[in-house]
Write a protein that holds these residues in place. Structure first.
Motif, PDB file in Angstrom:
ATOM      1  N   GLN A   1       0.855  -1.182   0.000  1.00 48.81           N
ATOM      2  CA  GLN A   1       0.000   0.000   0.000  1.00 48.81           C
ATOM      3  C   GLN A   1       0.893   1.234   0.000  1.00 48.81           C
ATOM      4  OE1 GLN A   1      -0.722   2.626   2.270  1.00 48.81           O
ATOM      5  NE2 GLN A   1      -2.384   3.389   0.964  1.00 48.81           N
ATOM      6  N   ALA A   2       0.651   2.148  -0.931  1.00 48.93           N
ATOM      7  CA  ALA A   2       1.506   3.331  -1.034  1.00 48.93           C
ATOM      8  C   ALA A   2       0.767   4.473  -1.704  1.00 48.93           C
ATOM      9  CB  ALA A   2       2.776   3.008  -1.823  1.00 48.93           C
ATOM     10  N   ASP A   3       1.114   5.675  -1.291  1.00 54.46           N
ATOM     11  CA  ASP A   3       0.637   6.894  -1.930  1.00 54.46           C
ATOM     12  C   ASP A   3       1.746   7.359  -2.870  1.00 54.46           C
ATOM     13  OD1 ASP A   3      -0.214   9.366  -2.721  1.00 54.46           O
ATOM     14  OD2 ASP A   3      -0.437  10.193  -0.711  1.00 54.46           O
ATOM     15  N   LEU A   4       1.565   7.128  -4.148  1.00 50.11           N
ATOM     16  CA  LEU A   4       2.617   7.427  -5.116  1.00 50.11           C
ATOM     17  C   LEU A   4       2.885   8.923  -5.248  1.00 50.11           C
ATOM     18  CD1 LEU A   4       1.833   4.873  -7.971  1.00 50.11           C
ATOM     19  CD2 LEU A   4       3.488   4.667  -6.118  1.00 50.11           C
TER      20      LEU A   4
ATOM     21  N   PRO B   1      11.475   5.390  -3.352  1.00 48.30           N
ATOM     22  CA  PRO B   1      12.597   4.432  -3.343  1.00 48.30           C
ATOM     23  C   PRO B   1      12.396   3.282  -2.367  1.00 48.30           C
ATOM     24  CG  PRO B   1      13.425   6.681  -3.400  1.00 48.30           C
ATOM     25  CD  PRO B   1      11.945   6.780  -3.156  1.00 48.30           C
ATOM     26  N   SER B   2      11.624   3.512  -1.300  1.00 47.83           N
ATOM     27  CA  SER B   2      11.416   2.443  -0.323  1.00 47.83           C
ATOM     28  C   SER B   2      10.603   1.292  -0.905  1.00 47.83           C
ATOM     29  CB  SER B   2      10.722   2.991   0.930  1.00 47.83           C
ATOM     30  OG  SER B   2       9.395   3.406   0.638  1.00 47.83           O
ATOM     31  N   ILE B   3       9.778   1.576  -1.910  1.00 48.94           N
ATOM     32  CA  ILE B   3       9.028   0.513  -2.578  1.00 48.94           C
ATOM     33  C   ILE B   3       9.991  -0.445  -3.263  1.00 48.94           C
ATOM     34  CG2 ILE B   3       7.414   0.004  -4.459  1.00 48.94           C
ATOM     35  CD1 ILE B   3       6.075   2.716  -3.833  1.00 48.94           C
TER      36      ILE B   3
ATOM     37  N   GLU C   1      13.191  -0.811  -2.649  1.00 47.29           N
ATOM     38  CA  GLU C   1      14.041  -1.471  -1.657  1.00 47.29           C
ATOM     39  C   GLU C   1      13.311  -2.615  -0.968  1.00 47.29           C
ATOM     40  OE1 GLU C   1      17.262  -1.037  -1.398  1.00 47.29           O
ATOM     41  OE2 GLU C   1      16.996   0.396  -3.027  1.00 47.29           O
ATOM     42  N   LYS C   2      12.037  -2.431  -0.673  1.00 46.87           N
ATOM     43  CA  LYS C   2      11.278  -3.504  -0.025  1.00 46.87           C
ATOM     44  C   LYS C   2      11.189  -4.722  -0.919  1.00 46.87           C
ATOM     45  CE  LYS C   2       6.895  -4.692   2.183  1.00 46.87           C
ATOM     46  NZ  LYS C   2       5.611  -4.208   2.724  1.00 46.87           N
ATOM     47  N   VAL C   3      10.952  -4.504  -2.194  1.00 44.26           N
ATOM     48  CA  VAL C   3      10.837  -5.629  -3.135  1.00 44.26           C
ATOM     49  C   VAL C   3      12.175  -6.352  -3.265  1.00 44.26           C
ATOM     50  CG1 VAL C   3      10.418  -6.236  -5.554  1.00 44.26           C
ATOM     51  CG2 VAL C   3       8.907  -4.615  -4.385  1.00 44.26           C
ATOM     52  N   VAL C   4      13.255  -5.605  -3.374  1.00 40.82           N
ATOM     53  CA  VAL C   4      14.575  -6.226  -3.519  1.00 40.82           C
ATOM     54  C   VAL C   4      14.971  -6.965  -2.237  1.00 40.82           C
ATOM     55  CG1 VAL C   4      17.037  -5.775  -3.877  1.00 40.82           C
ATOM     56  CG2 VAL C   4      15.332  -4.589  -5.278  1.00 40.82           C
ATOM     57  N   GLN C   5      14.668  -6.374  -1.085  1.00 39.92           N
ATOM     58  CA  GLN C   5      14.963  -7.052   0.181  1.00 39.92           C
ATOM     59  C   GLN C   5      14.157  -8.340   0.329  1.00 39.92           C
ATOM     60  OE1 GLN C   5      14.297  -4.164   3.271  1.00 39.92           O
ATOM     61  NE2 GLN C   5      16.000  -2.856   2.612  1.00 39.92           N
ATOM     62  N   THR C   6      12.931  -8.324  -0.166  1.00 40.89           N
ATOM     63  CA  THR C   6      12.056  -9.488  -0.035  1.00 40.89           C
ATOM     64  C   THR C   6      12.437 -10.606  -0.998  1.00 40.89           C
ATOM     65  OG1 THR C   6      10.222  -8.060   0.644  1.00 40.89           O
ATOM     66  CG2 THR C   6       9.660 -10.279  -0.094  1.00 40.89           C
ATOM     67  N   PHE C   7      12.752 -10.241  -2.243  1.00 39.59           N
ATOM     68  CA  PHE C   7      12.947 -11.255  -3.275  1.00 39.59           C
ATOM     69  C   PHE C   7      14.375 -11.345  -3.799  1.00 39.59           C
ATOM     70  CE2 PHE C   7       8.452  -9.842  -3.751  1.00 39.59           C
ATOM     71  CZ  PHE C   7       7.856 -11.003  -3.305  1.00 39.59           C
TER      72      PHE C   7
END
Length: 250
Positions: free
Chosen positions: A60-63, A70-72, A74-80
């Motif tokens: 969930q994010a307010d674009l 950038p945190s979006i 980073e979260k995806v890269v950290q997760t996968f």
């Protein structure tokens, strides 16, 4: 399985074209992170996607809050552990005549469409270099044709086309491709627009040689699969008109 084990971010992924793309991606083996402002719609969408791709997630994010973009990534890269595909689909705007369009209208369109596309591309670049990744952005016939009452939307969409072409030229050395889809699809937003502006809708459909609106998954989503797969490795900087032939670029 053209996208097997590929990791993709899809903005506006909780509904409409975004959800159509997400569905097409997971059916081809991708792991997707759908990003959307609407918490409830996002939770419903991700449960459907998880039936096919259990690892997929909803963010969930307010674009329009550009500092958090950038945190979006980073979260995806950290997760996968990686990022292969970035799909910038989300965009909000208001239809108004040129003379009635305000700075607030321009800010809404650029703030939800152009700037998120730009900043997410910047944030994704280091990770896309590692995977020789793919960027799929969204153009619009409103910008290409200069549709009436669409000045804020058209301006932002043409700005997205411009930066996508620049990125295609600069990032080709890394094996990254950057392309655009200009779609017409049957989405809840289009259906509402058709009810509010029946004359514009009829005029649009009358110029469509195939005589129908596209399906978000089968028509738009499948094209987005192509642009994210190795089948499109030698295509970059292009706008694909997925609009039933309504506009023919020269």
């Amino acid at each position: 399985m053209k996208l097997e084990n590929k990791v993709a971010i899809i903005t506006g992924g909780a509904g409409g074209i975004g959800f159509g793309i997400a569905t097409a991606y997971v059916k081809e083996g991708a792991i997707v992170a759908i990003v959307d402002f609407n918490q409830q719609a996002g939770e419903v969408a991700i449960e459907k996607l998880k039936e096919i791709s259990p690892q997929s997630i909803f963010i969930q994010a307010d674009l329009s809050d550009h500092l958090t973009l950038p945190s979006i990534v980073e979260k995806v890269v950290q997760t996968f552990g990686k990022l292969d595909i970035l799909v910038n689909n989300a965009h909000a705007s208001r239809m108004k005549p040129f003379e009635e369009t305000t700075k607030e209208d321009l800010d809404l369109s650029f703030g939800t469409g152009f700037y998120p596309t730009f900043y997410l591309m910047q944030a994704a670049l280091p990770h896309l270099k590692e995977t020789k990744g793919k960027v799929v952005n969204f153009a619009s016939g409103a910008g290409i044709n200069g549709d009436v009452n669409q000045v804020s939307y058209a301006a932002a969409k043409e700005a997205i086309r411009a930066v996508t072409r620049v990125a295609a030229n600069e990032w080709g050395q890394y094996g990254i491709t950057c392309n655009l889809i200009s779609p017409i699809a049957k989405t809840p937003g289009i259906e509402q627009w058709a009810e509010e502006h029946p004359d514009f809708y009829k005029a649009m459909l009358s110029k469509n040689p195939l005589g129908r609106l596209g399906d978000p998954e089968k028509d738009i989503g499948r094209t987005a699969v192509f642009l994210a797969s190795e089948d499109s490795d030698y295509i970059t900087g292009q706008t694909l008109m997925v609009d039933g032939g309504s506009i023919k670029l020269r």
